[in-house]
Design a protein around this motif. Sequence first.
Motif, PDB file in Angstrom:
ATOM      1  N   GLN A   1     -50.945   6.087  73.525  1.00  0.00           N
ATOM      2  CA  GLN A   1     -52.200   5.361  73.679  1.00  0.00           C
ATOM      3  C   GLN A   1     -53.275   6.169  74.426  1.00  0.00           C
TER       4      GLN A   1
ATOM      5  N   PHE B   1     -53.827  -2.813  84.490  1.00  0.00           N
ATOM      6  CA  PHE B   1     -52.590  -2.942  83.731  1.00  0.00           C
ATOM      7  C   PHE B   1     -51.561  -1.872  84.086  1.00  0.00           C
TER       8      PHE B   1
ATOM      9  N   LEU C   1     -49.032   0.442  81.750  1.00  0.00           N
ATOM     10  CA  LEU C   1     -48.928   0.848  80.355  1.00  0.00           C
ATOM     11  C   LEU C   1     -47.487   0.715  79.854  1.00  0.00           C
TER      12      LEU C   1
ATOM     13  N   LYS D   1     -50.108  -3.117  76.829  1.00  0.00           N
ATOM     14  CA  LYS D   1     -50.411  -3.040  78.255  1.00  0.00           C
ATOM     15  C   LYS D   1     -49.981  -4.339  78.933  1.00  0.00           C
TER      16      LYS D   1
ATOM     17  N   THR E   1     -51.085  -6.511  81.452  1.00  0.00           N
ATOM     18  CA  THR E   1     -52.265  -6.790  82.259  1.00  0.00           C
ATOM     19  C   THR E   1     -51.869  -7.596  83.486  1.00  0.00           C
TER      20      THR E   1
END
Length: 214
Positions: A77, A141, A143, A148, A150
Motif C-alpha cells: 500500500q 491507523f 497498517l 488499515k 483505523t
Amino acid sequence: SWLIKPLQPQLRDIKTLVIIPDGALRTMPFAALHDGEQFLIQQYALAIAPSLCFNAANSRQQRKQLALFSGLSEAVQGFSALPCAKYEIEAIQSLYPQAHNMLLNQTFTADNVHQHINQAAYSILHIASHGQFNADLENTFILTYDDKLTMNRLERLISLTTVQDKPVELLTLSACETAVGDDRAALGLAGVALKAGVKSALASLWKVDDEATP
C-alpha cells in the motif's frame, strides 16, 4: 529539576510513579528524564495513565496467557518494507511456544485479526507494522496487509473482547507515533485501546527506526 526533584522528599518509600500528563507533557518521555546520574526509570517503575477515571480497575480472574502476534514485514500500500518486524515477532513468540498464534504479511488482514479475537481469549496482542497519527481520525491507523486498522476499528475490536468478558491484558503497538494524540484523541491509538478496556498498552511517541522496535 522541575517535575521530580521538588517531590523527592515525599518519595522516599515509593517504588512506582503513576503519571497523568496533560497538554505538552503527553509527549514527554518520562522514563528518559535524567538527573545527571540516573534515568528516572532506574529509580522508579513508571505508569502513564490518560486520566484518573479513564479505565475501571476491576479484579480479573487469572487465565492462561494466550498471545496473538501479528505484523507486516513486506512493502504494501505504498509503505516501505519492515524486515525487522518478522524478526521481532519470531523472537517474541519463542517465549510462548505453546500459547500463541501468528499473523504475518498476507495473513495479517483486518478480517483475520477480527476473526482470531472473536474466536479466542487473547491476553496479549502484539502488532508490528506501520502506524500513523493524524488529526483526521480516518487517517490514524495501523497498517494491515490489505487494509488499515483505523482508530474507530481498533476501538471496536478491543471493545469486543471486553463485551465477551475476555479483556486484553497487554496491547503492544510496535509502530511509529502510536501514542501521539491531540485534543480530540488523548494518547492516540494507545489511548483508544485503554479506553476500550485494555489493561496496559505499549506504544511510541515518535517515528521509530525498524531496527529499534524489536
